[in-house]
Structure formats: C-alpha cells, structure tokens
Design a protein around this motif. Sequence first.
Motif, PDB file in Angstrom:
ATOM      1  N   ALA A  94       0.826  -1.205   0.000  1.00  0.00           N
ATOM      2  CA  ALA A  94       0.000   0.000   0.000  1.00  0.00           C
ATOM      3  C   ALA A  94       0.861   1.256   0.000  1.00  0.00           C
ATOM      4  N   ALA A  95       1.982   1.215   0.700  1.00  0.00           N
ATOM      5  CA  ALA A  95       2.843   2.390   0.788  1.00  0.00           C
ATOM      6  C   ALA A  95       3.636   2.629  -0.494  1.00  0.00           C
ATOM      7  N   GLU A  96       4.079   1.552  -1.125  1.00  0.00           N
ATOM      8  CA  GLU A  96       4.963   1.694  -2.280  1.00  0.00           C
ATOM      9  C   GLU A  96       4.213   1.750  -3.608  1.00  0.00           C
ATOM     10  N   LEU A  97       3.047   1.141  -3.679  1.00  0.00           N
ATOM     11  CA  LEU A  97       2.270   1.118  -4.923  1.00  0.00           C
ATOM     12  C   LEU A  97       1.001   1.945  -4.715  1.00  0.00           C
ATOM     13  N   THR A  98       1.170   3.242  -4.713  1.00  0.00           N
ATOM     14  CA  THR A  98       0.085   4.137  -4.356  1.00  0.00           C
ATOM     15  C   THR A  98      -1.048   4.151  -5.375  1.00  0.00           C
ATOM     16  N   ALA A 102      -6.767  -1.127  -3.881  1.00  0.00           N
ATOM     17  CA  ALA A 102      -7.075  -1.983  -2.741  1.00  0.00           C
ATOM     18  C   ALA A 102      -6.018  -3.071  -2.619  1.00  0.00           C
ATOM     19  N   VAL A 103      -5.578  -3.319  -1.388  1.00  0.00           N
ATOM     20  CA  VAL A 103      -4.656  -4.419  -1.074  1.00  0.00           C
ATOM     21  C   VAL A 103      -5.369  -5.279  -0.043  1.00  0.00           C
ATOM     22  N   LEU A 104      -5.824  -6.442  -0.457  1.00  0.00           N
ATOM     23  CA  LEU A 104      -6.695  -7.280   0.367  1.00  0.00           C
ATOM     24  C   LEU A 104      -6.066  -8.642   0.569  1.00  0.00           C
ATOM     25  N   GLY A 105      -5.850  -9.003   1.819  1.00  0.00           N
ATOM     26  CA  GLY A 105      -5.277 -10.303   2.119  1.00  0.00           C
ATOM     27  C   GLY A 105      -6.253 -11.441   1.884  1.00  0.00           C
ATOM     28  N   ILE A 106      -5.903 -12.604   2.378  1.00  0.00           N
ATOM     29  CA  ILE A 106      -6.691 -13.817   2.146  1.00  0.00           C
ATOM     30  C   ILE A 106      -7.979 -13.762   2.940  1.00  0.00           C
ATOM     31  N   SER A 107      -9.108 -13.978   2.262  1.00  0.00           N
ATOM     32  CA  SER A 107     -10.414 -13.986   2.918  1.00  0.00           C
ATOM     33  C   SER A 107     -11.367 -14.820   2.080  1.00  0.00           C
ATOM     34  N   ASP A 108     -12.666 -14.693   2.342  1.00  0.00           N
ATOM     35  CA  ASP A 108     -13.615 -15.399   1.488  1.00  0.00           C
ATOM     36  C   ASP A 108     -13.926 -14.607   0.220  1.00  0.00           C
ATOM     37  N   VAL A 116     -15.154  -3.166  -5.836  1.00  0.00           N
ATOM     38  CA  VAL A 116     -15.076  -2.868  -7.267  1.00  0.00           C
ATOM     39  C   VAL A 116     -16.055  -1.754  -7.623  1.00  0.00           C
ATOM     40  N   ARG A 117     -17.280  -1.850  -7.134  1.00  0.00           N
ATOM     41  CA  ARG A 117     -18.284  -0.830  -7.440  1.00  0.00           C
ATOM     42  C   ARG A 117     -17.860   0.543  -6.926  1.00  0.00           C
ATOM     43  N   GLN A 118     -17.314   0.573  -5.715  1.00  0.00           N
ATOM     44  CA  GLN A 118     -16.895   1.852  -5.153  1.00  0.00           C
ATOM     45  C   GLN A 118     -15.768   2.475  -5.970  1.00  0.00           C
ATOM     46  N   ILE A 119     -14.839   1.638  -6.436  1.00  0.00           N
ATOM     47  CA  ILE A 119     -13.739   2.150  -7.254  1.00  0.00           C
ATOM     48  C   ILE A 119     -14.274   2.736  -8.557  1.00  0.00           C
ATOM     49  N   VAL A 120     -15.152   1.989  -9.214  1.00  0.00           N
ATOM     50  CA  VAL A 120     -15.705   2.446 -10.494  1.00  0.00           C
ATOM     51  C   VAL A 120     -16.532   3.720 -10.310  1.00  0.00           C
ATOM     52  N   ASN A 121     -17.190   3.846  -9.169  1.00  0.00           N
ATOM     53  CA  ASN A 121     -18.005   5.024  -8.903  1.00  0.00           C
ATOM     54  C   ASN A 121     -17.194   6.229  -8.429  1.00  0.00           C
ATOM     55  N   GLY A 122     -15.862   6.059  -8.407  1.00  0.00           N
ATOM     56  CA  GLY A 122     -15.006   7.205  -8.120  1.00  0.00           C
ATOM     57  C   GLY A 122     -14.670   7.438  -6.671  1.00  0.00           C
ATOM     58  N   SER A 123     -14.878   6.445  -5.810  1.00  0.00           N
ATOM     59  CA  SER A 123     -14.549   6.616  -4.397  1.00  0.00           C
ATOM     60  C   SER A 123     -13.048   6.868  -4.229  1.00  0.00           C
ATOM     61  N   PRO A 124     -12.668   7.895  -3.463  1.00  0.00           N
ATOM     62  CA  PRO A 124     -11.243   8.175  -3.252  1.00  0.00           C
ATOM     63  C   PRO A 124     -10.617   7.268  -2.191  1.00  0.00           C
ATOM     64  N   ARG A 125     -11.433   6.472  -1.531  1.00  0.00           N
ATOM     65  CA  ARG A 125     -10.935   5.639  -0.444  1.00  0.00           C
ATOM     66  C   ARG A 125     -10.039   4.529  -0.967  1.00  0.00           C
ATOM     67  N   ARG A 126      -8.960   4.245  -0.219  1.00  0.00           N
ATOM     68  CA  ARG A 126      -8.119   3.077  -0.510  1.00  0.00           C
ATOM     69  C   ARG A 126      -8.420   2.013   0.539  1.00  0.00           C
ATOM     70  N   PHE A 127      -8.443   0.777   0.083  1.00  0.00           N
ATOM     71  CA  PHE A 127      -8.776  -0.334   0.962  1.00  0.00           C
ATOM     72  C   PHE A 127      -7.515  -1.154   1.211  1.00  0.00           C
ATOM     73  N   VAL A 128      -7.134  -1.269   2.481  1.00  0.00           N
ATOM     74  CA  VAL A 128      -5.934  -2.026   2.844  1.00  0.00           C
ATOM     75  C   VAL A 128      -6.297  -2.952   3.997  1.00  0.00           C
ATOM     76  N   ALA A 129      -5.956  -4.208   3.890  1.00  0.00           N
ATOM     77  CA  ALA A 129      -6.182  -5.279   4.870  1.00  0.00           C
ATOM     78  C   ALA A 129      -7.090  -6.310   4.257  1.00  0.00           C
ATOM     79  N   THR A 130      -7.472  -7.311   5.043  1.00  0.00           N
ATOM     80  CA  THR A 130      -8.338  -8.366   4.531  1.00  0.00           C
ATOM     81  C   THR A 130      -9.770  -7.873   4.447  1.00  0.00           C
ATOM     82  N   VAL A 131     -10.513  -8.455   3.523  1.00  0.00           N
ATOM     83  CA  VAL A 131     -11.893  -8.022   3.305  1.00  0.00           C
ATOM     84  C   VAL A 131     -12.737  -8.236   4.548  1.00  0.00           C
TER      85      VAL A 131
END
Length: 453
Positions: A94-98, A102-108, A116-131
């Motif tokens: 997350a720090a090096e590849l700005t 979203a950087v999401l670890g292993i989850s379901d 995906v929808r939030q990204i396409v809709n222009g959300s400025p939020r970055r998602f880091v950690a598991t879903v």
Amino acid sequence: MNEGIRVALVSLGCARNLVDSEVLLGHAAQDGLALVREPRDADVVVINTCGFIEAAKQESIETILEAVQLKTQGQLKGVIAVGCLAERYADELAAELTEVDAVLGISDYSGVPAIVRQIVNGSPRRFVATVDGGQPKSARSDVGRVSLTPSSYAYLRISEGCDHSCTFCAIPAMRGRNRSKPIDVLVEEATRLAKQGIKELVVVAEDSTAYGLDIERRHILHVLLEQLATVDGIEWIRLMYAYPHTVKSELCAVMRENPKVVPYLDIPIQHISGPMLKAMKRGTSSQQVRDILWRLRGEVPGIAVRTTLLVGFPGETDQDFAELRDFVGEYRFERLGAFAYSPEEGTPAFELEDVVPEAVAEERRHEIMSLQRSIVVEANRALVGQEIDVLIDGVDPSRPSPSDQPTWAGRTTRDAPEVDCAVLFEGADLAPGRIVRARIERAEDYDLYGRVT
C-alpha cells in the motif's frame, strides 16, 4: 447498478490460489459484474498474488505494475491486489504502490464486488487489509466458483493452512493453521463439479494428509477419498501435497483398491540427507522418508510417485547433494520438480549462515532436473506400442497439426495437470472430458503422441 462494470482477474501461483481466484470470480458473477479475460478490456483488474518464494513475489509485483500502467494510461479505473503477497506485505504494498486501489489479504472474497463498485463510482478511499478483517477461522466452501480450468478436471481444496514449521516456508504465516472442510461439504462440491461435466478431481491442500486431524483428531483422508469416489460422473481422483511421514497404509489401500482413486501420489520430500531434513525441520529422518517411499512401491503396485526437491538450502554440502542425487537415480521418481532455495523474510532459515552461493544452488537444480529428464525419457520410450487410458483436456493451440484438425492434449493417470507430461493426438476428432483408450506411437522427451484405438 452493476451493469457494464467489467472485471478481469489474473491468477498467479499454485492450485490453491487458483481455487481462491475461482471463488472470487464466483462472487463477482453472482453480484452481476461482467467477467472479461483481458485486463485491457476491464474496468477493474484483480491480481491474485503469490508470496511463496522470491521469484513468485517478483512476478506478482511486475503483474501489479503492468496493471497500474494500464490505469495510468486511462485504460483502467482500478487495480486490486489480493492473495498471499497482499496478506504478507499489505502495508508495504500500500505504501509503495500508491496507484493500487485496494490491497486485500486472504479472505472469502465476498466483499470484493462492493469494493469494485466503489472504485468504479469514483470513491477516493483506498482499501488495505483483509476483506473480512482477518483470516477465516474455518475452511470455506468453494461452491459457486467460476472454473478457470479445462472442463475435464477441477481442483478440490479439502483444507486450508498448515501445522508444520518447516524453516524455509512462509505458508503457515500467510494461510494459518490447518482447517479441514467437513466431508459432506466436499462431497457436495464434488457433486456440483460432476454435474458440470468434470471427470477428474485433483485434491489439493497445503498438507492433504493432515485432513481431519483438526476435526476428528485422526487421519481420515482415506475416508474422504472413498466418499468422493461415490460421486456419479467423477472418474479419476488424484491426490496432491501429501506430507511424507503421514502417508498411512489405509491411504495406500484406497489407491490400490478403489478404481477411481488413481495410483498417483504427489509427496514433496524436499531432501533425503539427514542433516538437511533436520535443518529444514521436516519432522522425519532420512531412513523414514526412504521407508515410506519404498513402502509406496510395495503397497500400491504401479504407482506414479511425484516429488519436489529443494537444493541449495543453507549448509547443504557436496555430500548432502550427492546423497540426494544418488537417491533420485536409485528411486527413479516418475515425476519430479526441483527448486533452488529462496531466502524468505520471517522464516527461521532466513537467519541461517553458511549460505550456498546462488550459482551453486542453480547448478545443483539443473543437475537434478537433467537426471530426472533422462529417467522420464527412458520411461516414456518404454510406453511406445502400449495402450493406455487418456483423459482429454482440450486443444493445444501451441502445437500445429499436420492436418486441418487440431492437436488435442490429454493426460494419463500418471500425469497431474500443468506440472506433468502430456499425450498429444494429431488430427483426431476428440472432446474435452472424454477418456479414450490410446496406443502410444512415439515419445519426445516429456510428450507422448498417441492414436485412439
């Protein structure tokens, strides 16, 4: 609205990772997202990363950078990194590849479509950690996944995680402890796959022979295989990733006596030298490994044994390597892969001294693979003129046919998908998922050429 949102997924790494990718795509499809094959045709690209060894990590990073470049050029709206590398290095990525959204670890991965929808809709939020906020506490059902394999076979993940503490391996840190799926869940998954036309189940896990220890405190892999063999439509069941000292006689009996469980076992031994096995913390001695391997030959007549070897581990001497090379020549594994040691941060071996030079490790790997090639070539040539069963996987686009018809590729019971040999049919009229009786007409190194009888 989800309509028009296109997602492409790039899956890297092992078969267990591929199952995760299929599950993720299943969630995307169920949510109404459009699945496309090529990243440049997508709105959002998801990269399921591998973090096992250095080469795999580099491939993952390079793939992420390629997607970021498409985003920078305006061809993509978003890039998501998931999987093992994202689990292991979430903050660093997350720090090096700005430009990664979203950087999401292993989850379901059920939460990915919403991101995906939030990204396409222009959300400025970055998602880091598991879903879902952390590794799952129990193994997940893989029902509903979108198949990425040919229609002839599918991977069946029977458990997740590993309880071993091998000094070279980072998998337990990424995947957690062993968590087995209930038998009824796995039979349901197998039944659904069979209804899709799948003929071969390739059973995978981080440690398949540990199946059941966490839920019944005993080894019940043989019980599971017997239950899977009752599923109508499944013709072959192949077992991968067995841990050497937990291969029980009950398992051998199933491979010997049940016609659907093919006489094939992938059993990564890593080494045969006692000092190396101890340094790797494999939990078994050289003699124990030898005894188990020779017992397989006796208890399962005609078995094809596949193994994985690790050369160049810190402290590996010329004598250690010579013992390994000599054993490969003596035992004559039907299938084998060898890797040069890769130091992994966070593993006990990372701090070991007496490092084997990279060039020496690579030379040893090449020597082992050259020896194995000669073993396979000799065995394949001995098959010329014989008739064997072959499961057809599909057309091989890389091989031109001498006629207008395509060249079809298939496998014998002695060959796992992607890692073993192939049987090729030139100018034949075949179909994926069909099991044919074939006469082997010629052999070329790792490939056989057959004719349907």
